[in-house]
Motif scaffolding. Structure first.
Motif, PDB file in Angstrom:
ATOM      1  N   SER A  69      35.498  38.981  60.020  1.00 21.85           N
ATOM      2  CA  SER A  69      34.703  39.535  61.113  1.00 21.85           C
ATOM      3  C   SER A  69      35.553  39.733  62.362  1.00 21.85           C
ATOM      4  CB  SER A  69      33.531  38.592  61.422  1.00 21.85           C
ATOM      5  OG  SER A  69      32.802  39.045  62.535  1.00 21.85           O
ATOM      6  N   GLY A  70      36.423  38.755  62.654  1.00 23.02           N
ATOM      7  CA  GLY A  70      37.295  38.898  63.823  1.00 23.02           C
ATOM      8  C   GLY A  70      38.212  40.111  63.704  1.00 23.02           C
ATOM      9  N   LEU A  71      38.826  40.280  62.525  1.00 20.39           N
ATOM     10  CA  LEU A  71      39.752  41.408  62.339  1.00 20.39           C
ATOM     11  C   LEU A  71      39.006  42.745  62.312  1.00 20.39           C
ATOM     12  CD1 LEU A  71      42.110  39.869  59.627  1.00 20.39           C
ATOM     13  CD2 LEU A  71      42.577  40.160  62.055  1.00 20.39           C
ATOM     14  N   ALA A  72      37.901  42.799  61.565  1.00 18.95           N
ATOM     15  CA  ALA A  72      37.180  44.070  61.439  1.00 18.95           C
ATOM     16  C   ALA A  72      36.555  44.493  62.771  1.00 18.95           C
ATOM     17  CB  ALA A  72      36.092  43.940  60.369  1.00 18.95           C
ATOM     18  N   THR A  75      37.539  43.624  65.768  1.00 11.71           N
ATOM     19  CA  THR A  75      38.615  44.034  66.672  1.00 11.71           C
ATOM     20  C   THR A  75      39.047  45.467  66.373  1.00 11.71           C
ATOM     21  OG1 THR A  75      39.414  41.764  66.886  1.00 11.71           O
ATOM     22  CG2 THR A  75      40.971  43.526  67.400  1.00 11.71           C
ATOM     23  N   ALA A  76      39.190  45.787  65.083  1.00  9.27           N
ATOM     24  CA  ALA A  76      39.593  47.141  64.715  1.00  9.27           C
ATOM     25  C   ALA A  76      38.543  48.168  65.129  1.00  9.27           C
ATOM     26  CB  ALA A  76      39.833  47.208  63.205  1.00  9.27           C
ATOM     27  N   VAL A  77      37.270  47.832  64.927  1.00 13.64           N
ATOM     28  CA  VAL A  77      36.199  48.771  65.308  1.00 13.64           C
ATOM     29  C   VAL A  77      36.186  49.003  66.815  1.00 13.64           C
ATOM     30  CG1 VAL A  77      33.694  49.031  65.418  1.00 13.64           C
ATOM     31  CG2 VAL A  77      34.756  48.256  63.313  1.00 13.64           C
ATOM     32  N   VAL A  78      36.349  47.923  67.573  1.00 12.19           N
ATOM     33  CA  VAL A  78      36.326  48.052  69.031  1.00 12.19           C
ATOM     34  C   VAL A  78      37.532  48.846  69.530  1.00 12.19           C
ATOM     35  CG1 VAL A  78      36.566  46.739  71.171  1.00 12.19           C
ATOM     36  CG2 VAL A  78      34.910  46.023  69.452  1.00 12.19           C
ATOM     37  N   VAL A  79      38.704  48.571  68.982  1.00 10.70           N
ATOM     38  CA  VAL A  79      39.906  49.314  69.412  1.00 10.70           C
ATOM     39  C   VAL A  79      39.753  50.794  69.082  1.00 10.70           C
ATOM     40  CG1 VAL A  79      42.366  49.611  68.972  1.00 10.70           C
ATOM     41  CG2 VAL A  79      41.427  47.327  69.265  1.00 10.70           C
ATOM     42  N   ALA A  80      39.261  51.087  67.893  1.00  9.61           N
ATOM     43  CA  ALA A  80      39.085  52.494  67.512  1.00  9.61           C
ATOM     44  C   ALA A  80      38.074  53.194  68.423  1.00  9.61           C
ATOM     45  CB  ALA A  80      38.634  52.576  66.051  1.00  9.61           C
ATOM     46  N   GLY A  81      36.935  52.525  68.665  1.00  5.20           N
ATOM     47  CA  GLY A  81      35.919  53.132  69.529  1.00  5.20           C
ATOM     48  C   GLY A  81      36.380  53.291  70.957  1.00  5.20           C
ATOM     49  N   ALA A  82      37.083  52.286  71.472  1.00  4.79           N
ATOM     50  CA  ALA A  82      37.546  52.362  72.861  1.00  4.79           C
ATOM     51  C   ALA A  82      38.594  53.453  73.034  1.00  4.79           C
ATOM     52  CB  ALA A  82      38.116  51.009  73.278  1.00  4.79           C
ATOM     53  N   ILE A  92      31.056  33.505  47.440  1.00  2.00           N
ATOM     54  CA  ILE A  92      32.309  34.019  46.855  1.00  2.00           C
ATOM     55  C   ILE A  92      33.223  34.395  48.014  1.00  2.00           C
ATOM     56  CG2 ILE A  92      33.329  35.760  45.349  1.00  2.00           C
ATOM     57  CD1 ILE A  92      30.595  36.030  44.014  1.00  2.00           C
ATOM     58  N   TRP A  93      34.368  33.708  48.149  1.00  2.00           N
ATOM     59  CA  TRP A  93      35.173  33.819  49.365  1.00  2.00           C
ATOM     60  C   TRP A  93      35.748  35.206  49.559  1.00  2.00           C
ATOM     61  CZ3 TRP A  93      40.192  35.326  49.550  1.00  2.00           C
ATOM     62  CH2 TRP A  93      40.903  35.316  48.349  1.00  2.00           C
ATOM     63  N   TRP A  94      36.000  35.955  48.484  1.00  2.00           N
ATOM     64  CA  TRP A  94      36.680  37.242  48.647  1.00  2.00           C
ATOM     65  C   TRP A  94      35.713  38.399  48.933  1.00  2.00           C
ATOM     66  CZ3 TRP A  94      34.983  40.415  44.762  1.00  2.00           C
ATOM     67  CH2 TRP A  94      34.572  39.815  43.579  1.00  2.00           C
ATOM     68  N   TRP A  95      34.422  38.155  48.922  1.00  2.94           N
ATOM     69  CA  TRP A  95      33.476  39.232  49.236  1.00  2.94           C
ATOM     70  C   TRP A  95      33.590  39.707  50.691  1.00  2.94           C
ATOM     71  CZ3 TRP A  95      28.005  39.750  46.774  1.00  2.94           C
ATOM     72  CH2 TRP A  95      28.150  39.926  45.410  1.00  2.94           C
ATOM     73  N   PRO A  96      33.586  38.802  51.670  1.00  2.08           N
ATOM     74  CA  PRO A  96      33.728  39.286  53.061  1.00  2.08           C
ATOM     75  C   PRO A  96      34.999  40.091  53.317  1.00  2.08           C
ATOM     76  CG  PRO A  96      32.891  37.043  53.037  1.00  2.08           C
ATOM     77  CD  PRO A  96      33.279  37.357  51.629  1.00  2.08           C
ATOM     78  N   PRO A  97      36.194  39.613  52.868  1.00  5.83           N
ATOM     79  CA  PRO A  97      37.385  40.451  53.078  1.00  5.83           C
ATOM     80  C   PRO A  97      37.287  41.807  52.377  1.00  5.83           C
ATOM     81  CG  PRO A  97      38.031  38.205  52.548  1.00  5.83           C
ATOM     82  CD  PRO A  97      36.563  38.292  52.318  1.00  5.83           C
ATOM     83  N   LEU A  98      36.651  41.807  51.182  1.00  2.02           N
ATOM     84  CA  LEU A  98      36.515  43.075  50.469  1.00  2.02           C
ATOM     85  C   LEU A  98      35.619  44.046  51.248  1.00  2.02           C
ATOM     86  CD1 LEU A  98      37.241  44.526  47.812  1.00  2.02           C
ATOM     87  CD2 LEU A  98      35.087  43.663  46.861  1.00  2.02           C
ATOM     88  N   LEU A  99      34.551  43.540  51.861  1.00  5.41           N
ATOM     89  CA  LEU A  99      33.680  44.403  52.666  1.00  5.41           C
ATOM     90  C   LEU A  99      34.378  44.850  53.950  1.00  5.41           C
ATOM     91  CD1 LEU A  99      30.100  42.846  52.474  1.00  5.41           C
ATOM     92  CD2 LEU A  99      30.838  45.095  51.696  1.00  5.41           C
ATOM     93  N   ALA A 100      35.241  43.992  54.487  1.00  8.94           N
ATOM     94  CA  ALA A 100      35.923  44.330  55.745  1.00  8.94           C
ATOM     95  C   ALA A 100      37.026  45.370  55.548  1.00  8.94           C
ATOM     96  CB  ALA A 100      36.516  43.070  56.371  1.00  8.94           C
ATOM     97  N   LEU A 101      37.544  45.480  54.322  1.00 10.73           N
ATOM     98  CA  LEU A 101      38.668  46.388  54.081  1.00 10.73           C
ATOM     99  C   LEU A 101      38.342  47.849  54.421  1.00 10.73           C
ATOM    100  CD1 LEU A 101      41.554  46.678  53.120  1.00 10.73           C
ATOM    101  CD2 LEU A 101      40.706  46.896  50.768  1.00 10.73           C
ATOM    102  N   PRO A 102      37.231  48.420  53.914  1.00 10.78           N
ATOM    103  CA  PRO A 102      36.947  49.819  54.297  1.00 10.78           C
ATOM    104  C   PRO A 102      36.698  49.983  55.791  1.00 10.78           C
ATOM    105  CG  PRO A 102      35.118  48.874  53.046  1.00 10.78           C
ATOM    106  CD  PRO A 102      36.258  47.930  52.933  1.00 10.78           C
ATOM    107  N   VAL A 103      36.161  48.964  56.427  1.00  6.27           N
ATOM    108  CA  VAL A 103      35.966  49.043  57.881  1.00  6.27           C
ATOM    109  C   VAL A 103      37.321  49.154  58.584  1.00  6.27           C
ATOM    110  CG1 VAL A 103      35.055  47.849  59.905  1.00  6.27           C
ATOM    111  CG2 VAL A 103      33.818  47.746  57.748  1.00  6.27           C
ATOM    112  N   LEU A 104      38.267  48.345  58.125  1.00  4.98           N
ATOM    113  CA  LEU A 104      39.611  48.387  58.717  1.00  4.98           C
ATOM    114  C   LEU A 104      40.265  49.747  58.487  1.00  4.98           C
ATOM    115  CD1 LEU A 104      40.850  44.828  57.699  1.00  4.98           C
ATOM    116  CD2 LEU A 104      40.444  45.631  60.019  1.00  4.98           C
ATOM    117  N   LEU A 105      40.089  50.303  57.286  1.00  2.00           N
ATOM    118  CA  LEU A 105      40.703  51.603  56.979  1.00  2.00           C
ATOM    119  C   LEU A 105      40.085  52.719  57.831  1.00  2.00           C
ATOM    120  CD1 LEU A 105      40.983  51.356  53.077  1.00  2.00           C
ATOM    121  CD2 LEU A 105      42.812  51.142  54.782  1.00  2.00           C
TER     122      LEU A 105
END
Length: 501
Positions: free
Chosen positions: A395-398, A400-407, A459-472
């Protein structure tokens, strides 16, 4: 000389005429209509609640009223700007009264997404507290409370502005700030947060709302009368404080700095040099310094004081990231002020300027989210699961990426002029900041809720997997903004807007 209300009306008309875009005017009117519709909607939501939910909402009412009070008082102190109807340097030739400036700040205070949300919460709670009674009388009490706290916040902000004109005043303000911060930490560490809440005067305000709904006119009249009297006294004190702060001479010109300054070592490359310039410009304005520090510390303290569970900590990074982006990023190139012309004329690749802005904005937003998350996690009950930890990091990484992109997108498409010279200057006009806050807060809230839901699966890898397309997607948006700044015509427009208006 015309009165303060006449001057305020003239400034509002001038501000409306300065909004030359028909779309912007339509957007302002629609936003006001939407807020009014939401107020009506939440005011009638009490009938849809079941008894258990209604009882919980009523029990938490003093906390909600206290939260609004803290926001109304702290927000003008930390933001330090966005409350002038028209920029002061455009009114130099006009005899604008201090009372006009104070009333203008009050009028623009609601142009804030957090303020509107808190107001909707209070409207809903007022309807719950006065269910089957007089909602009008309860609404009058709540309105007097909102007006009184808003006036108090603006008055305190002008007092701080006046005190900070001198070195002794700055030391007093700094000492008080450290004392309040230390007291807050001590109260949290000793576990007296509940006792502090029990002693809060908001319980009396809530009792007044209930009395108004139940027809206890004497009790309701006393509470409401005290709030209205306090608002009237605050208005008089605020106008006088504003006048005192504006005419108080500063001592910045009296202090001569003749000490040698060590030459800064040259950076390895143009990009690093530009990043160093941008880092310095982020903390150049007093309003940004105060806002940045409080933005990083206050959410963490609140989260620690209320012992926020780990599930809710997944949403916290998004809220802090949106605030940091609103403070530093929605008009990122204005941090250069008039120096933007000089920077744009340097013989380097213009894309490096935008890349440096993106890097500094990303590290600023990420640092705020990390500090808030670490502070908030100190008193979270129990131990987090692996999926919760992964969701918080994602959540922190995704976010941050969303805010930087929008700003960055807003910075290159709709730049504003703001030289950030004064302690109450803001990076954009109040209306633009209100729109930007919604555009930043909504997507990060959605991301936080989605990642929080994913963490429930265990399942620990679900959140990072969901965050990946957001980061891209955020990365692609950043690349589009960088390409737009590389265009000479677009770049010239941005530099002209932030440097000269």
């Amino acid at each position: 000389m015309t009165g303060a209300l006449d001057q305020l009306q003239a400034l509002l008309v001038l501000r409306w005429q300065m909004s030359r875009s028909p779309g912007l005017r339509v957007g302002i009117v629609l936003a006001a209509l939407v807020v009014g519709w939401l107020v009506i909607l939440v005011a009638g939501s009490g009938d849809a609640l079941d008894p258990a939910a209604l009882a919980t909402a009523v029990e938490l009412a003093p906390v909600a009223y206290l939260g609004f009070g803290a926001l109304a008082v702290i927000a003008p102190l930390t933001a330090g700007g966005g409350n002038e109807v028209v920029p002061p340097d455009q009114l130099v030739a006009l005899p604008v009264r201090p009372a006009t400036q104070f009333l203008g700040g009050l009028l623009l205070a609601p142009l804030n997404l957090v303020w509107v949300i808190q107001l909707l919460v209070l409207v809903a709670l007022t309807s719950y507290l006065t269910l089957d009674g007089s909602a009008l009388r309860g609404g009058v009490t709540t309105g007097a409370y909102v007006a009184g706290l808003t006036v108090a916040g603006q008055t305190l902000a002008w007092l701080v502005v006046g005190l900070r004109h001198t070195q002794a005043g700055r030391r007093v303000v700094g000492g008080l700030g450290i004392t309040l911060l230390g007291t807050a930490v001590l109260v949290i560490r000793t576990g007296h947060g509940r006792d502090l809440l029990d002693a809060s005067p908001t319980r009396s305000v809530v009792a007044g709302v209930v009395a108004g709904g139940g027809g206890q006119l004497v009790h309701w009249g006393v509470v409401t009368g005290v709030l209205l009297a306090g608002t009237a006294i605050g208005l008089g004190a605020g106008v006088r404080t504003c006048a005192w702060a504006l005419r108080r001479p500063g001592d910045a010109g009296h202090v001569r700095h003749s000490q040698p300054v060590r030459r800064r070592a040259a950076k390895a490359g143009a990009l690093r040099e530009l990043v160093a310039v941008d880092r310095a410009s982020v903390w150049r304005a007093p309003a940004l310094r105060r806002g940045g520090l409080v933005l990083a510390i206050l959410p963490g303290l609140i989260a620690a004081g209320t012992a926020v569970p780990w599930e809710s900590m997944i949403v916290l990074p998004g809220l802090v990231a949106a605030g940091a982006g609103l403070l530093f990023g929605v008009n990122a190139f204005c941090l250069d002020g008039s120096g933007a012309v000089w920077l744009a004329s340097l013989p380097h690749d213009p894309r490096l300027v935008a890349r440096a802005k993106a890097l500094v904005l990303a590290e600023t937003v990420l640092a705020a989210t990390v500090v808030a998350a670490l502070a908030g996690s100190l008193r979270s009950p129990g131990s987090p699961t692996g999926s919760q930890l992964a969701a918080i990091v994602a959540s922190g990484l995704a976010c941050t990426a969303v805010v930087v992109a929008g700003a960055l997108k807003m910075s290159v498409r709709r730049p504003h002029r703001a030289e950030l010279r004064g302690p109450r200057d803001a990076v954009a006009p109040p209306g633009a900041l209100a729109v930007a806050s919604a555009r930043l807060a909504v997507p990060v809230a959605v991301v936080g809720v989605l990642l929080g839901a994913a963490s429930q699966a265990g399942i620990w890898w679900w959140p990072p997997l969901l965050a990946l397309p957001v980061l891209l997607l955020a990365g692609l948006s950043v690349l589009r903004s960088l390409r737009r700044y590389a265009d000479p015509t677009a770049r010239a427009g941005i530099v002209q807007a932030v440097a000269h208006g």
